[in-house]
Design an enzyme around this catalytic site. Structure first.
Site, PDB file in Angstrom:
ATOM      1  NE  ARG A 229      68.493  74.500  41.634  1.00 17.92           N
ATOM      2  CZ  ARG A 229      68.747  74.059  40.404  1.00 17.92           C
ATOM      3  NH1 ARG A 229      68.094  73.008  39.926  1.00 17.92           N
ATOM      4  NH2 ARG A 229      69.641  74.656  39.641  1.00 17.92           N
ATOM      5  CG  HIS A 277      69.741  67.892  40.601  1.00 19.20           C
ATOM      6  ND1 HIS A 277      69.785  68.881  41.534  1.00 19.20           N
ATOM      7  CD2 HIS A 277      69.535  68.526  39.410  1.00 19.20           C
ATOM      8  CE1 HIS A 277      69.617  70.066  40.948  1.00 19.20           C
ATOM      9  NE2 HIS A 277      69.461  69.865  39.647  1.00 19.20           N
TER      10      HIS A 277
HETATM   11  N1  NAP Z   1      66.478  68.920  37.700  1.00 21.33           N
HETATM   12  C1  NAP Z   1      67.263  69.376  36.768  1.00 21.33           C
HETATM   13  O1  NAP Z   1      68.065  68.633  36.204  1.00 21.33           O
HETATM   14  C2  NAP Z   1      67.188  70.808  36.360  1.00 21.33           C
HETATM   15  C3  NAP Z   1      67.876  71.215  35.197  1.00 21.33           C
HETATM   16  C4  NAP Z   1      67.759  72.532  34.787  1.00 21.33           C
HETATM   17  C5  NAP Z   1      66.970  73.426  35.504  1.00 21.33           C
HETATM   18  N2  NAP Z   1      66.335  73.013  36.631  1.00 21.33           N
HETATM   19  C6  NAP Z   1      65.485  73.944  37.382  1.00 21.33           C
HETATM   20  O2  NAP Z   1      64.392  74.352  36.578  1.00 21.33           O
HETATM   21  C7  NAP Z   1      64.105  75.711  36.901  1.00 21.33           C
HETATM   22  C8  NAP Z   1      63.262  76.347  35.822  1.00 21.33           C
HETATM   23  O3  NAP Z   1      64.035  76.553  34.655  1.00 21.33           O
HETATM   24  P1  NAP Z   1      63.597  77.564  33.493  1.00 21.33           P
HETATM   25  O4  NAP Z   1      64.722  77.641  32.557  1.00 21.33           O
HETATM   26  O5  NAP Z   1      62.258  77.202  32.953  1.00 21.33           O
HETATM   27  O6  NAP Z   1      63.478  78.924  34.340  1.00 21.33           O
HETATM   28  P2  NAP Z   1      63.096  80.384  33.831  1.00 21.33           P
HETATM   29  O7  NAP Z   1      63.184  80.451  32.337  1.00 21.33           O
HETATM   30  O8  NAP Z   1      63.868  81.339  34.636  1.00 21.33           O
HETATM   31  O9  NAP Z   1      61.548  80.515  34.189  1.00 21.33           O
HETATM   32  C9  NAP Z   1      61.074  80.521  35.489  1.00 21.33           C
HETATM   33  C10 NAP Z   1      59.537  80.519  35.486  1.00 21.33           C
HETATM   34  O10 NAP Z   1      59.087  80.528  36.834  1.00 21.33           O
HETATM   35  C11 NAP Z   1      58.235  81.658  37.034  1.00 21.33           C
HETATM   36  N3  NAP Z   1      58.403  82.212  38.380  1.00 21.33           N
HETATM   37  C12 NAP Z   1      59.533  82.641  38.985  1.00 21.33           C
HETATM   38  N4  NAP Z   1      59.259  83.115  40.223  1.00 21.33           N
HETATM   39  C13 NAP Z   1      57.924  82.988  40.381  1.00 21.33           C
HETATM   40  C14 NAP Z   1      57.028  83.302  41.421  1.00 21.33           C
HETATM   41  N5  NAP Z   1      57.446  83.863  42.569  1.00 21.33           N
HETATM   42  N6  NAP Z   1      55.713  83.047  41.253  1.00 21.33           N
HETATM   43  C15 NAP Z   1      55.273  82.506  40.092  1.00 21.33           C
HETATM   44  N7  NAP Z   1      56.055  82.168  39.053  1.00 21.33           N
HETATM   45  C16 NAP Z   1      57.372  82.408  39.202  1.00 21.33           C
HETATM   46  C17 NAP Z   1      58.678  82.677  35.996  1.00 21.33           C
HETATM   47  O11 NAP Z   1      57.641  83.605  35.810  1.00 21.33           O
HETATM   48  P3  NAP Z   1      57.772  84.787  34.708  1.00 21.33           P
HETATM   49  O12 NAP Z   1      57.621  84.058  33.380  1.00 21.33           O
HETATM   50  O13 NAP Z   1      56.637  85.666  34.993  1.00 21.33           O
HETATM   51  O14 NAP Z   1      59.130  85.382  34.887  1.00 21.33           O
HETATM   52  C18 NAP Z   1      58.953  81.757  34.807  1.00 21.33           C
HETATM   53  O15 NAP Z   1      57.762  81.441  34.145  1.00 21.33           O
HETATM   54  C19 NAP Z   1      65.501  76.298  37.063  1.00 21.33           C
HETATM   55  O16 NAP Z   1      65.475  77.499  37.807  1.00 21.33           O
HETATM   56  C20 NAP Z   1      66.246  75.202  37.795  1.00 21.33           C
HETATM   57  O17 NAP Z   1      66.125  75.388  39.186  1.00 21.33           O
HETATM   58  C21 NAP Z   1      66.430  71.720  37.058  1.00 21.33           C
END
Ligand code: NAP
Length: 314
Positions: A229, A277
């Site tokens: 993001r 995006h």
């Molecule tokens: N560009 C695009 O097309 C696109 C598409 C889809 C998603 N996205 C983005 O990609 C992001 C990640 O997706 P995901 O499915 O991998 O998310 P997720 O499964 O919710 O995992 C988030 C990761 O970030 C860590 N995290 C969250 N807050 C943190 C903090 N304050 N300090 C350190 N680590 C932190 C979490 O730690 P823990 O493991 O300890 O909980 C987890 O490892 C989404 O939230 C979305 O914004 C982008």
């Protein structure tokens, strides 16, 4: 008698594809889109909403709502709103979506690691320019966020021989990845990232996490990839770091404000790749089954899968 209906809203997805994939899974459920106005059913029939960036007040007429499905992995736009009903919210958790993201991230990392940016520049100038390749073991890649998408991407990068360290909120153990966690480990993490890949959710804690001070901790000439993001990064600070050369190249799929303003200095930087995006998208074919599974769970009173914690923000 109350009927049961599902309402779909997303301007970024093909509604017909979702409704036909969901219809195959749940043939007994009435399904309507609400993209061009209210659904053609009594609002009290609507028990399930499958949405991406629904307008403010969207949920209000649906007084019998039981489940909100966010049509993607990132729920920041949903949990930040003040009109959210008090029902379970789920995200998509789809291996196909993770694979698509991992492929995109790998493309960005390889492009930076294999000096493709200077080669593209040399080609535009009609110049044969040899840069001796740096072997993968010499390029340290830091992945911020080891969730569903981050962990898959980290493994994929490591598979190509790059030393990968990853960062999360809670402790993690992933084979082949040097896992670190917590804010206190971030300065050293950044200082060891020749290529930094941002894969965190946008939350109160991660908004502007990468400010000027933290970007300055990256090694000089580091490369920067953001597929998560835009507001996780202080965009003017990123621009300044690119202008000074402290960050030498970037691949940006997300921005503070989207679409990126025509005035942004990023457009004119030939060391910056801008994509609109789309690093990964929700895929009806593979994701419909898990939405249907959660609807079946709601019907039978079981807890839903992939539930979002609105307090935590992801
Ligand atoms: N560009 C695009 O097309 C696109 C598409 C889809 C998603 N996205 C983005 O990609 C992001 C990640 O997706 P995901 O499915 O991998 O998310 P997720 O499964 O919710 O995992 C988030 C990761 O970030 C860590 N995290 C969250 N807050 C943190 C903090 N304050 N300090 C350190 N680590 C932190 C979490 O730690 P823990 O493991 O300890 O909980 C987890 O490892 C989404 O939230 C979305 O914004 C982008």
């Amino acid at each position: 008698m109350l009927s049961e209906a599902l309402v779909f809203y997303s301007k970024a997805d093909v509604a017909e594809a979702w409704l036909s994939a969901l219809g195959r899974e749940l043939p007994d459920l009435a399904m309507h889109t609400a993209i061009d106005g209210p659904p053609p059913c009594p609002p009290e029939d609507v028990q399930y909403a499958v949405v991406w960036k629904a307008p403010h007040g969207f949920f209000r007429p649906f007084v019998n709502l039981k489940l909100v499905v966010n049509l993607g992995a990132g729920v920041d736009a949903l949990v930040a709103r003040d009109d959210l009903p008090d029902v379970p919210i789920t995200r998509l958790s789809d291996p196909e979506m993770s694979k698509m993201m991992a492929g995109f991230v790998l493309m960005c990392v390889l492009r930076h690691a294999r000096d493709i940016v200077p080669f593209e520049r040399a080609q535009r100038e009609g110049r044969w320019r040899y840069i001796h390749p740096t072997t993968p073991d010499k390029v340290r890649v830091g992945v911020l966020g080891l969730g569903e998408l981050g962990a898959t991407a980290a493994h994929e990068i490591a598979r190509f021989g790059y030393p990968v360290h990853g960062w999360s909120r809670s402790p993690k153990s992933l084979p082949g990845i040097d896992c670190r966690h917590g804010l206190e480990t971030l300065p050293q993490f950044l200082s060891e990232s020749d290529i930094l890949v941002v894969m965190l959710p946008l939350t109160g804690e991660t908004r502007h996490l990468l400010n000027a001070e933290r970007l300055a901790l990256l090694p000089k000439g580091a490369k920067f990839v953001n597929v998560a993001r835009g507001p996780i990064v202080d965009e003017p600070a990123l621009i300044a770091a690119l202008q000074s050369g402290h960050i030498s190249e970037a691949s940006l799929d997300v921005f503070e404000h989207e679409p990126l303003s025509p005035d942004s200095p990023l457009w004119a930087m030939d060391n910056v790749l801008i994509t609109p995006h789309l690093a990964s998208i929700a895929l009806p074919k593979s994701a419909a089954a898990q939405i249907a599974e959660n609807i079946r769970r709601i019907r039978s009173g079981e807890p839903v899968l992939n539930r979002v914690d609105p307090g935590r923000g992801y």
